[in-house]
Enzyme design. Structure first.
Site, PDB file in Angstrom:
ATOM      1  N   ASP A 205       0.831  -1.213   0.000  1.00 24.58           N
ATOM      2  CA  ASP A 205       0.000   0.000   0.000  1.00 24.58           C
ATOM      3  C   ASP A 205       0.861   1.257   0.000  1.00 24.58           C
ATOM      4  OD1 ASP A 205      -2.243  -1.565   0.095  1.00 24.58           O
ATOM      5  OD2 ASP A 205      -2.730  -1.172   2.177  1.00 24.58           O
ATOM      6  N   GLU A 269      14.946  -4.091  11.159  1.00 27.93           N
ATOM      7  CA  GLU A 269      14.565  -2.710  11.469  1.00 27.93           C
ATOM      8  C   GLU A 269      15.746  -1.827  11.903  1.00 27.93           C
ATOM      9  OE1 GLU A 269      11.070  -2.474  13.938  1.00 27.93           O
ATOM     10  OE2 GLU A 269      10.077  -4.112  12.889  1.00 27.93           O
ATOM     11  N   ILE A 274      22.938  -0.993   8.368  1.00 26.94           N
ATOM     12  CA  ILE A 274      22.225  -0.243   7.323  1.00 26.94           C
ATOM     13  C   ILE A 274      22.314  -1.019   6.015  1.00 26.94           C
ATOM     14  CG2 ILE A 274      22.150   1.891   5.998  1.00 26.94           C
ATOM     15  CD1 ILE A 274      23.259   3.361   8.395  1.00 26.94           C
ATOM     16  N   TYR A 475      -6.399  -8.099   7.350  1.00 25.39           N
ATOM     17  CA  TYR A 475      -5.960  -6.710   7.539  1.00 25.39           C
ATOM     18  C   TYR A 475      -7.138  -5.916   8.094  1.00 25.39           C
ATOM     19  CZ  TYR A 475      -3.312  -2.506   6.031  1.00 25.39           C
ATOM     20  OH  TYR A 475      -2.605  -1.335   5.971  1.00 25.39           O
TER      21      TYR A 475
END
Length: 568
Positions: A205, A269, A274, A475
């Site tokens: 989305d 996360e 990185i 969802y």
């Protein structure tokens, strides 16, 4: 702003000047009034003004600043107030409520824009040598509080925006693999791949405002995952900068090399380093792409059909079904119908009534097909038989085409609702098929019971969004009518009851949004205390000084209240 790097507006989703509007959707205002009692046509206050914020000063020291400028150049070391505020938050509802109220928390002291792998390596070492905190930043679309420094952090906080690392570096046509830099936004990546006849097929989305690195860091899933897989299936190799070293994983189809390091990085996360680039599966652009629309008498009928589709020889790119309230929401978002469209809708309604359907309980479904014309015809035939066996009816391509055109506009509605005192958010989970109906029924009931107990109008609805051999993702979207001073506490009640329902009904904390701080209080229930122990040991072992996005995934919180909450 840095030329060529997109940046969202500081107080909401997406770009300035673009917003949700109900004026061409005559059924939407009555729907909202019916569900939560709010008149969305009433006047609203103007958008917040950045000049009204009291922005804490940067705490970047001259020593570290000098080193960073030497590595990146003055232009790519940014300390202005708006850039720091934009990079301090994701776009979760809690983030939006706080930033609008001027509750800014611990802002980054500087935002860096590296332009190469070598620059990332040098800046990571420089920040850690200065005992700073590093937080990777992609598109800023995160909704689980994974981008903000911990409250009370006294060290220098550095946000690393990877937006300049945005190129498709190489396509291995023989293997169907592409090497892509992690900072590329979804549309830019697809444009580069499409130009050479390829696609990744990953369309969350947040596609317009999220990046490849962000997808990997949160274990993202896209609307077409039934065909292309989740990002965990798509990513075959990657490069990640760690303190003093660089992890390089080659793009192998499979391996037996001990516990999977690739899996450790997926969903990490920023806790391990990185991510700068990845090797990913890519596919030739399909000859045919179609979204067909169907209706079922009930959501339960639609769930059964999706389960049977996954067990059949059909392999659609997408199989989605919305429950009764979400179906009403979708239909309420339709524009004023043309005469032909109106007549068509009336004809479909008559068919439903003739079948004895309760129009308040009907469920809309979209099923997507891709491939050669022959393959698409074959799959459509299989799905059509399954739909009919479950009492469903086909309504053709029209609604699916409209959904396909507007699918990335949905997040803008949260800002529109917040302007009108409506808190809207989402939570998603997965269960085995055996519990799909149970978790839906119980989560809806628990939410409504909780809202009744605190005397607040609210509504929750749901769709099945991703299907697998053994189960599916559902969802949930919820809206709460509360513009009082207690709205954060009201939101916490709703979020807490939904997440706990997931745990009590064989679900997981999240299917594809990640953990951050919002979901970490439920991790011991999800993966067991031993699982949390393993994760904690992993993070502490790689980053004993807690320089890499500390407080995410594993932190000491309580259900429904992140450590950055207003009353924590």
């Amino acid at each position: 702003m840095i030329e060529g790097v997109k940046q969202q507006k500081w107080w909401g989703w997406g770009e300035d000047g673009k917003s949700y509007s109900h004026h061409d959707k005559p059924k939407f205002a009555p729907f909202v009034k019916k569900m939560v009692g709010v008149d969305i046509t009433a006047a609203v206050p103007p958008s917040p003004r950045f000049d009204d914020l009291e922005v804490p000063a940067s705490q970047l020291g001259e020593g570290l600043r000098g080193e960073l400028v030497a590595i990146l150049g003055e232009e790519f070391v940014q300390t202005d107030d708006e850039t720091r505020v934009v990079h301090a938050f994701g776009k979760g509802v809690r983030d939006l409520m706080r930033v609008r109220a001027g509750q800014l928390g611990r802002l980054p002291d500087v935002v860096l824009y590296p332009g190469s792998q070598a620059e990332v390596e040098r800046l990571v070492d420089a920040v850690i040598a200065a005992d700073g905190v590093l937080i990777p930043f992609g598109g800023g679309s995160n909704i689980v509080a994974a981008l903000e420094a911990e409250p009370g952090e006294t060290r220098q906080v550095v946000s690393v925006n990877l937006g300049r690392l945005s190129r498709v570096l190489e396509i291995d046509e023989s293997s169907g693999l592409a090497h892509i830099q992690a900072g590329v936004f979804g549309p830019d990546m697809e444009d580069q791949l499409n130009a050479q006849g390829w696609t990744l097929g990953h369309h969350p989305d947040s596609f317009v405002w999220s990046t490849l690195g962000g997808w990997i860091a949160t274990r993202s899933s896209g609307m077409q995952s039934d065909k292309y897989g989740d990002i965990a299936d798509i990513v075959r190799g990657l490069t990640m900068v760690m303190p003093g070293q660089v992890l390089t994983l080659r793009p192998l189809p499979s391996s037996s090399s001990g516990p999977s390091v690739r899996e450790m990085v997926l969903g990490s996360e920023g806790r391990l380093g990185i991510i700068t680039s990845a090797w990913v599966n890519v596919h030739r652009l399909p000859e045919v792409r179609e979204l067909q629309s169907y209706f079922f008498a009930t959501y339960e009928d639609g769930l059964k059909a999706c389960e049977q589709i996954m067990a059949s020889d059909a392999a659609p790119m997408m199989a989605r079904v919305s429950d009764a309230v979400e179906t009403q929401y979708i239909m309420a978002n339709g524009k004023k119908s043309s005469r032909i469209g109106s007549l068509s809708s009336k004809a479909i309604q008559k068919i439903m009534e003739a079948k004895g359907w309760d129009l308040e309980k009907i469920a809309m479904s979209f099923v997507g097909f891709e491939g050669s014309p022959t393959h698409v015809r074959y799959e459509k035939g299989l799905v059509s038989r399954i739909v009919k066996a479950n009492g469903g009816i086909s309504v053709g391509k029209g609604p699916g085409t409209l959904y396909d055109q507007k699918k990335y506009d949905t997040p803008y509605i949260r800002d529109f609702m917040l302007d009108r005192g409506l808190i809207c958010d989402v939570s998603e989970t997965t269960t085995p098929w055996a519990y799909a109906e149970q978790i839906h029924t119980n989560t809806v009931a628990r939410f409504q019971k909780a809202m009744d107990e605190i005397g607040v109008r609210g509504v929750v609805f749901c769709h099945l969004s991703h299907s697998y051999h053994s189960g599916a993702c559902q969802y949930f979207t919820f809206a709460i009518a509360d513009d009082s001073e207690n709205q954060m506490a009201t939101y916490d009640v709703a979020k807490r009851v939904i997440q706990q329902s997931f745990m009590d009904n064989h679900g997981t904390v999240s299917h594809h949004h990640g953990v951050g701080e919002e979901h970490s209080p439920w991790m011991d229930q999800d993966i067991s205390p031993a699982g949390v122990f393993i994760q904690r040991k992993l993070f502490d072992g790689v980053d004993p000084g807690h320089h890499l996005n500390p407080g995410k995934i594993i932190h000491e919180g309580r259900p429904g209240i992140s450590s950055n909450s207003q009353d924590a």
